[in-house]
Motif scaffolding. Structure first.
Motif, PDB file in Angstrom:
ATOM      1  N   UNK A  71     -40.653  24.681  52.822  1.00 32.09           N
ATOM      2  CA  UNK A  71     -40.940  23.311  52.369  1.00 32.09           C
ATOM      3  C   UNK A  71     -40.888  22.329  53.536  1.00 32.09           C
ATOM      4  N   UNK A  72     -41.766  21.338  53.506  1.00 41.81           N
ATOM      5  CA  UNK A  72     -41.698  20.285  54.510  1.00 41.81           C
ATOM      6  C   UNK A  72     -40.562  19.332  54.136  1.00 41.81           C
ATOM      7  N   UNK A  82     -33.449  19.235  47.093  1.00 46.43           N
ATOM      8  CA  UNK A  82     -32.095  18.675  47.180  1.00 46.43           C
ATOM      9  C   UNK A  82     -31.783  17.776  45.986  1.00 46.43           C
ATOM     10  N   UNK A  83     -32.799  17.108  45.460  1.00 45.02           N
ATOM     11  CA  UNK A  83     -32.591  16.152  44.381  1.00 45.02           C
ATOM     12  C   UNK A  83     -32.505  16.793  43.005  1.00 45.02           C
ATOM     13  N   UNK A  84     -33.335  17.849  42.777  1.00 42.92           N
ATOM     14  CA  UNK A  84     -33.516  18.323  41.410  1.00 42.92           C
ATOM     15  C   UNK A  84     -33.012  19.764  41.230  1.00 42.92           C
ATOM     16  N   UNK A  85     -32.051  19.920  40.397  1.00 49.84           N
ATOM     17  CA  UNK A  85     -31.450  21.231  40.138  1.00 49.84           C
ATOM     18  C   UNK A  85     -32.452  22.190  39.503  1.00 49.84           C
ATOM     19  N   UNK A  86     -33.288  21.688  38.548  1.00 50.32           N
ATOM     20  CA  UNK A  86     -34.244  22.573  37.883  1.00 50.32           C
ATOM     21  C   UNK A  86     -35.242  23.175  38.870  1.00 50.32           C
ATOM     22  N   UNK A  87     -35.653  22.375  39.846  1.00 51.28           N
ATOM     23  CA  UNK A  87     -36.563  22.918  40.864  1.00 51.28           C
ATOM     24  C   UNK A  87     -35.873  24.005  41.687  1.00 51.28           C
TER      25      UNK A  87
END
Length: 806
Positions: A179-180, A188-193
């Motif tokens: 990932x860029x 870092x922001x989204x747990x589901x991702x």
């Protein structure tokens, strides 16, 4: 053979040119000799042995059709039969065998077949719309390998399962994509991702583990990225390794001019792209990847350590051109001529179109043959598999250019000794070299060695050589561990040979001046042959054709002697003291026409007979650049095409004047392709020497020819413009003073018709006289239609009758 040059005079050697004694026939005429060549007979083509070695197959062109019929002949009885469609369906192709000689495999109508040699049972392995190629057995004999384009497959003999040896994808591995900065922020922001990504990674890792542990699955793909384009792939016989040849996917091949079709099925003018001009873009550089199919890893094989690869063989020429550009204020063009830090390479391409890569039978060694794009070096390298790098085995350097032919390479049966052809001595000879040892010449001398075939037991090399005389070719053999080179066939006009599966017999194609290639069989140790075919037509053999005489013409330019074929009347005792002559100039530059075998120039040979009937004598010379006489003879034209050859042609003319009563003012000249080029060079660089010339499909400006042929001889035009200037007929257009006829096919996609049209326009602007051009709307480089052949040679004959014969 006794030399022909004695006491400064040249005697004539009379050599038989036909297998039968001809009888007097009707007077020749153009309509007959320029008719469809089916009236002469058909050449036997592509002989090969049956799987059991008891029969031979060959093909013959069908009269009045391009279709080639398949024939089978019994070598023991000589009985031959044409196979109908039903019988052809049961025929075989050229076979390969496993080491234990339990199985054979062959290709037929593009599909792979397997034969059990003990039972004779035949199994069709593939039935696909795309053709397969390169069948061979694995090193352990348990599987059969073959390819479809650049995809290799393995057929397991026990299970009957076919699987790809490797899966190659010209994309990046989607699972290796990092990932860029923005993508990492999202994770870092989204747990589901993060959880979705972890699930995908788990599935992928599980698939990888299952594939590694389960041989029944198709192999995992190799992701090669989107930057390369596949050129070739070569699988090792043990199935462990694959070599992948690539080039940049978006390499600019340069603008290709169009060939314009004026006479078409549709009634509309149609355009067809041809090939780029030389120097408009260099060939794409190539790279090689080594794939470890067992460990599923890939390794680039770097060529930057090959000796001499960082040299600039064109340094002096480049510096001179740069200085001239700078003097002319062309700084940008001068900077563009900077030599590369590392010279780019390609792999040699063999007859099949695949790269020159040879695996040893057990797969433990591989040989790769590289060519510098500047054509000055050839390297043969093996592979250090432990360190995944190339190991130099042989370097061949030529200050002019490395030959297009004589580049065969392979391995002895010990799997560690390389064999190859090399011109390092000045002539093509056969060498062997252990990978960790010193090279040894198996043959030596001032003759050419070609077509090496190693016997299946590994004891003998069978080769074609012209050891006896430059114009005489036969099969010889030499022990693979060194020894005497001994003659096997006695034809002098041997064209091709195929060793039988048991190494005991040779199938031989042979020919002579008026006999097209015929098939014979004989012992591989040397014996009287058994002739198996006679495909010449009675209407042709009934003519009393001229027994051409091979002569040696002394060179006045330090070239020794020039071999030539002389056409004249059988009895010259009452020949006139002053008579006309014609020089016929063979094509290709690098071609040999002075041979005991059948000529490539069937129509021209018959036209030469007609010219003698009309009172001329004719000389056909193997001028400098011709094949068969060694490297120095071939490369004499480097950077000066049309110069040494013209010296030789003028020596031929002087020889005719001195020895055959020829009037020096009544000599014509003609030829096609390179022969047409030389006709133009003769008239434009030596005005007044020839009474008239006829140039068929001639290159008039080498800057508009292709890269693969021209760049070797003249370098690239941006680096060596002087070589192109002095070598192109259009440069000398102002010198035209002798009648010139130009004949050119309008849809010629080899030498474009624009070459002749541009030269014609120069003559127009220079207000020249006595020049003509005939354009043939339905002809390519090789004329195909009898009407066009007739019209072309009618014009040539009328030209000579008008300007040469009087």
């Amino acid at each position: 053979m006794r030399r022909l040059l004695l006491a400064g005079l040249v005697a004539l050697t009379v050599l038989p040119v036909a297998a039968q004694t001809p009888i007097a026939g009707p007077k020749l005429d153009l309509e007959t000799i320029m008719a469809n060549p089916d009236w002469m007979g058909q050449a036997v083509e592509n002989p090969y042995w049956s799987v059991d070695g008891r029969s031979l197959y060959y093909r013959l062109k069908r009269d009045g059709s391009p279709v080639r019929d398949l024939y089978r002949v019994d070598p023991a009885s000589g009985q031959s039969s044409k196979l109908d469609a039903t019988a052809t369906a049961q025929a075989e192709g050229p076979a390969v065998y496993d080491r234990a000689h339990r199985h054979a495999a062959y290709l037929f109508h593009g599909d792979v077949f397997l034969v059990d040699l003990s039972s004779g049972r035949r199994t069709q392995v593939t039935r696909s719309p795309l053709p397969e190629s390169s069948p061979r057995f694995s090193a352990d004999g348990r599987s059969l390998q073959f390819r479809e384009s650049n995809n290799w497959y393995v057929y397991d003999l026990a299970s009957g399962v076919t699987a790809p040896a490797a899966v190659l994808k010209l994309t990046d591995d989607p699972h290796d994509k990092k990932p860029d900065a923005l993508g990492q922020q999202q994770l870092d922001l989204f747990k589901d991702l993060r959880e979705d990504k972890a699930d995908k990674d788990a599935v992928h890792d599980n698939e990888q583990a299952l594939a590694a542990a389960d041989p029944t699955r198709a192999p995992q793909p190799f992701y090669l990225g989107d930057k390369p384009q596949l050129v070739d792939t070569e699988l090792s016989p043990d199935g462990r390794w694959m070599l992948v040849v690539t080039q940049p996917a978006h390499h600019d091949d340069g603008k290709a001019p169009d060939v314009i079709h004026y006479v078409t099925d549709s009634g509309y003018t149609e355009n067809e792209p041809s090939r780029p001009y030389v120097g408009r873009n260099e060939p794409a550089p190539q790279s090689v990847l080594l794939l470890d199919l067992r460990a599923h890893k890939s390794y680039p094989l770097a060529t930057d350590k090959l000796p001499g690869i960082k040299d600039d063989p064109l340094k002096a020429i480049r510096a001179k051109t740069v200085a001239e550009l700078q003097k002319a204020g062309k700084e940008d063009e001068a900077k563009a001529l900077k030599a590369p830090d590392v010279r780019p390479v390609t792999l040699y391409s063999v007859d099949s179109g695949s790269a020159a890569i040879a695996w040893s039978d057990d797969g433990s060694n591989a040989a790769l043959e590289f060519l510098a794009i500047d054509n000055k070096d050839r390297w043969i390298a093996s592979i250090d598999f432990a360190h995944h790098e190339l190991v130099l085995q042989h370097r061949l350097h030529n200050d002019a250019w490395v030959n297009w032919t004589y580049n065969d390479v392979g391995w002895l049966k010990d799997n560690r000794t390389l064999w190859y052809l090399s011109e390092e001595s000045g002539y093509s000879q056969l060498y062997v070299k252990p990978v960790d040892g010193t090279a040894k010449a198996l043959t030596s001398g001032k003759f050419e060695v070609s077509q090496p075939q190693l016997s299946s037991d590994g004891r003998w090399f069978y080769v074609c050589t012209n050891k006896l005389a430059p114009y005489s070719y036969d099969v010889y053999r030499v022990p693979s561990n060194g020894g005497e080179l001994s003659r096997v066939t006695q034809y002098g006009g041997m064209d091709q040979f195929v060793l039988s599966p048991d190494d005991q017999r040779l199938a031989v194609l042979h020919s002579s001046a008026y006999v097209l290639p015929q098939l014979a069989v004989q012992s591989a140790q040397g014996s009287a042959p058994r002739e198996l075919t006679n495909t010449m037509k009675p209407a042709f053999t009934a003519h009393k054709w001229i027994e051409t005489k091979i002569v040696e013409v002394p060179s006045t330019h330090g070239a020794g002697v020039i071999y030539a074929k002389y056409y004249g009347p059988a009895d010259e005792s009452d020949a006139p003291t002053s008579r006309p002559a014609v020089l016929f100039v063979h094509g290709a530059g690098y071609l040999q026409d002075v041979k005991l075998a059948a000529t490539y120039y069937e129509h021209e040979q018959l036209f030469n007979n007609l010219l003698v009937q009309e009172g001329y004598v004719v000389l056909d010379m193997d001028y400098r650049a011709s094949q068969g006489y060694g490297s120095a003879w071939r490369t004499a034209i480097y950077r000066q095409m049309g110069h040494p050859e013209l010296e030789d042609l003028l020596d031929g003319k002087a020889w005719l004047v001195k020895h055959h009563g020829v009037d020096p003012k009544r000599v014509g000249i003609y030829g096609g392709s390179y022969g047409g080029f030389m006709t133009e060079m003769a008239l434009l660089r030596a005005p007044g020497e020839f009474a008239a010339g006829a140039a068929q499909r001639p290159p008039a400006d080498w800057e508009t020819y292709n890269d693969s042929y021209t760049a070797g001889i003249l370098n690239h035009p941006e680096v060596d413009p002087e070589a192109y200037r002095i070598s192109s007929p259009i440069t000398y257009a102002k010198n035209l003073r002798d009648p010139l006829l130009i004949n050119h096919g309008l849809i010629d996609d080899n030498v474009l018709a624009s070459d002749s049209i541009r030269l014609y326009q120069r003559f127009v602007e220079l207000h020249k006289k006595n020049f003509w051009i005939s354009l043939y709307p339905l002809e390519r480089h090789e004329f195909e239609h009898a009407d066009a052949w007739y019209d072309e040679y009618r014009r040539i004959n009328e030209l000579f009758e008008t300007w040469v014969k009087p």
